[in-house]
Design an enzyme around this catalytic site. Sequence first.
Site, PDB file in Angstrom:
ATOM      1  N   HIS B  32      99.359   2.515  52.999  1.00  0.00           N
ATOM      2  CA  HIS B  32      99.560   2.058  51.631  1.00  0.00           C
ATOM      3  C   HIS B  32      98.252   1.628  50.986  1.00  0.00           C
ATOM      4  O   HIS B  32      97.927   2.019  49.864  1.00  0.00           O
ATOM      5  CB  HIS B  32     100.577   0.906  51.623  1.00  0.00           C
ATOM      6  CG  HIS B  32     100.846   0.360  50.259  1.00  0.00           C
ATOM      7  ND1 HIS B  32     100.213  -0.757  49.780  1.00  0.00           N
ATOM      8  CD2 HIS B  32     101.645   0.814  49.283  1.00  0.00           C
ATOM      9  CE1 HIS B  32     100.646  -0.983  48.549  1.00  0.00           C
ATOM     10  NE2 HIS B  32     101.511  -0.056  48.219  1.00  0.00           N
ATOM     11  N   ASN B 346     102.710  14.156  52.628  1.00  0.00           N
ATOM     12  CA  ASN B 346     102.563  12.941  53.449  1.00  0.00           C
ATOM     13  C   ASN B 346     103.816  12.758  54.301  1.00  0.00           C
ATOM     14  O   ASN B 346     103.740  12.665  55.522  1.00  0.00           O
ATOM     15  CB  ASN B 346     102.393  11.683  52.585  1.00  0.00           C
ATOM     16  CG  ASN B 346     101.106  11.686  51.798  1.00  0.00           C
ATOM     17  OD1 ASN B 346     100.217  12.469  52.069  1.00  0.00           O
ATOM     18  ND2 ASN B 346     101.011  10.800  50.816  1.00  0.00           N
ATOM     19  N   CYS B 409     101.984  17.271  45.964  1.00  0.00           N
ATOM     20  CA  CYS B 409     101.560  15.976  45.441  1.00  0.00           C
ATOM     21  C   CYS B 409     101.251  14.988  46.556  1.00  0.00           C
ATOM     22  O   CYS B 409     101.092  13.801  46.320  1.00  0.00           O
ATOM     23  CB  CYS B 409     102.610  15.410  44.493  1.00  0.00           C
ATOM     24  SG  CYS B 409     104.193  15.105  45.270  1.00  0.00           S
TER      25      CYS B 409
END
Lengths: 458, 458
Positions: B32, B346, B409
């Site tokens: 993060h 991801n 993305c």
Amino acid sequence: MILVRNETSPEDVHGMHAAEAILTAKGGMTSHAALVARGWGKCCVVGCGALAIDDKARRVEVDGKTLKEGDWITLNGTKGYVYKGSLSLLPADPEKNKYYRELMRWADKERRLGVRTNAERPEDAAAAIRFGARGIGLCRTEHMFFDPERIQAMREMIVADTEEERRKAIMKLLPFQRKDFQGIMAAMEGYPVTIRLLDPPLHEFVTLDKDQVKELANELGLSEKALSARIAQLHELNPMLGHRGCRLGITYPEISEMQARAIFEAAAALTKKKKKVYPEVMIPLIGTAEEFVNQKEIVERVAQEVRKKTGVKFPYLIGTMIEIPRACLVADKIAKEAEFFSFGTNDLTQTTYGFSRDDIGGFLPDYIAKGILPEDPFQSLDREGVGFLVATGVRKGRATQPKLKVGICGEHGGDPKSIAFCHEVGLDYVSCSPYRVPIARLSAAQAAIEESRRKKRR
Amino acid sequence: MILVRNETSPEDVHGMHAAEAILTAKGGMTSHAALVARGWGKCCVVGCGALAIDDKARRVEVDGKTLKEGDWITLNGTKGYVYKGSLSLLPADPEKNKYYRELMRWADKERRLGVRTNAERPEDAAAAIRFGARGIGLCRTEHMFFDPERIQAMREMIVADTEEERRKAIMKLLPFQRKDFQGIMAAMEGYPVTIRLLDPPLHEFVTLDKDQVKELANELGLSEKALSARIAQLHELNPMLGHRGCRLGITYPEISEMQARAIFEAAAALTKKKKKVYPEVMIPLIGTAEEFVNQKEIVERVAQEVRKKTGVKFPYLIGTMIEIPRACLVADKIAKEAEFFSFGTNDLTQTTYGFSRDDIGGFLPDYIAKGILPEDPFQSLDREGVGFLVATGVRKGRATQPKLKVGICGEHGGDPKSIAFCHEVGLDYVSCSPYRVPIARLSAAQAAIEESRRKKRR
């Protein structure tokens, strides 16, 4: 005595074993509690969200009623009902039933799929043989580490700073593991035993409260702070996707080495006593051929060392659990190195869908109610997604190694619809909990009969 | 001011935004902290395991030295170094460099891939346009919920017992979200904006300490016990595989409805002002066509309602993020319903490998050192596994809908090697953080040139 918990973890197995039945507020069909209970043929109700369980006060609140430790409840594990009070019960023993025995005889004549069992204790293995299993498809080894005598050595290993200290600590477990493997291979004499190397993340061995941290720090001669820091370091946000499976054996090769040594020394000892052994060493959570080769080299080296030291020749296989989508996609490369595949469809379902089986309870009921999923994919194998990956893994694996032995050891191995799928994609065997072996034999026969019918119709 | 934490979560974004730089003890390239910092062009060092951080005492211990709040440190985000003390720094501004501008002009002439950006704030969107982005490929909406004013409504929704109460609470967020979307679409005038519906698990909105629970219980008129029970109920063992993404919108349709309404009301308001808008509503974490249809119906219905109510016609697309292996395998079915795909590589890397990007730090260094992985698969896309699934998704998706718009993305959208892959499999665009847009333009050109060279050699 019924064990009532929010959820269970491997640390609870001794309590679960002592309990007559298990009731949890969380989890689904393949949560830890459900898996263990099913394996032991124990009554279990999971995911009973209406229960507000206060572990410390040893109290449960439900629908405005309060139950305390020692109060009677009765469970219906088939329907998932919880009754207040003590209802009268009837025992079940299919083996005494001649119709059952006759049906199983017919089924065995028809089926092509082998049926193995998932078992880690000699008594479970013996029960599975009575139910008709011919081999162990999954012998998990982590339960063997939670015995109070053993977990201490495991914890010493976890907090060790150097490889030498780690090796010293883990080697304390060698005699225990050797005895475990000797017991289970003896119980399975003449049948193969697939032993999976250590799988769970290390933090599962050090989930301790404050007092336990203090005690353990004392025992290990560490400061509480240093121990707490090490435990915090092991904490993972998503342990299911964390440092576990072969990733443990790669970072701590001494764990794989100790386990391999225990397996092969047990095999040598039994062979000396003229017993037949067929150990199959299974490397878990492989996603790349490189991971497999790394672990295979360790296991292979230990096998040669034990053969040389004992002067005993024993057969063995080294293979892998296919439970990650990527492993299915590179199965051709993995099969160049592996002697068998066993599909771990619990984890494969988790990663293919991105569903955690422990957390699916939060949305699965809505998914079923709204027709988004026809059923729990952990219960019955999803042919379109997970099944596609299994079929791809089988096809690619056999493309480079036509004689590759392929089985399944996820919970799906005991589900009739999933067994039909396993038959169709040409697996060699299914493996399921001992109490599901009869249904697996029957389902395998039905799948074979269905196939020959289809062929005739053409 | 440098923010020093063990790890960061969406609740920390305001502190992260205020900080000059970020240093964490845990996490990898795609944790993060790293993601947010990269997006903001902020210096960040993650996974510095040598730090023993005591949040409460506001102290860090490292190598026997102690640093306290207010002490100077200097970071080198490129090399991952932490220096004690205050070193002198040099500013960087490529836009002032004429060679850079010329190079970019050449690159834009050659490339076939479009380049978009991942941005959720108008100022980031504006920065990305300066760097050459032509559209937003991923506008996350969860950060928009963490503003103190807004999170309260979110929390009310979370603890609500009935759909009516939930709807009432969530609708309080409508004006805020509308303003957010209006801002970002205005900043991107003339370019498409892909807005992802709410993605993170709900417990991220209620990570509270004891005092905060007390306070919130008071504000919501609940007992502390009831609030704590609700929070405990939301706790998940593996939140990455939990109740998030479209699973939220399916169990709480009012969330998707509110967000769709905010998007379309913003689109209508801008259209009225003669501004061009191209909102693309993206449903996250789809694994089955049924999930997509469920959410699409809600978004479609709201679009019609807003068009009718405002009398304004605005264009829009409804598509999905492909980030679960299963979605790639059933892409043909999903493409019958979806107008665009955006690969979220991801999460797709997490599920394809069974790796948690937040926990990979425990074993990745060993994997690299032992040659098991050539590099961090979250940094550069794994062609053999993840790439195979992406290629399968593109092929299957275009098989049923030849004009399907397809982009990427994930963080890989800013990685040169991964961009070459995206070019090869025929994606329409890549999307990356604003500060990686120039490298994406260059890499896309290099991939195009490389391809035409290969064709000439044949």
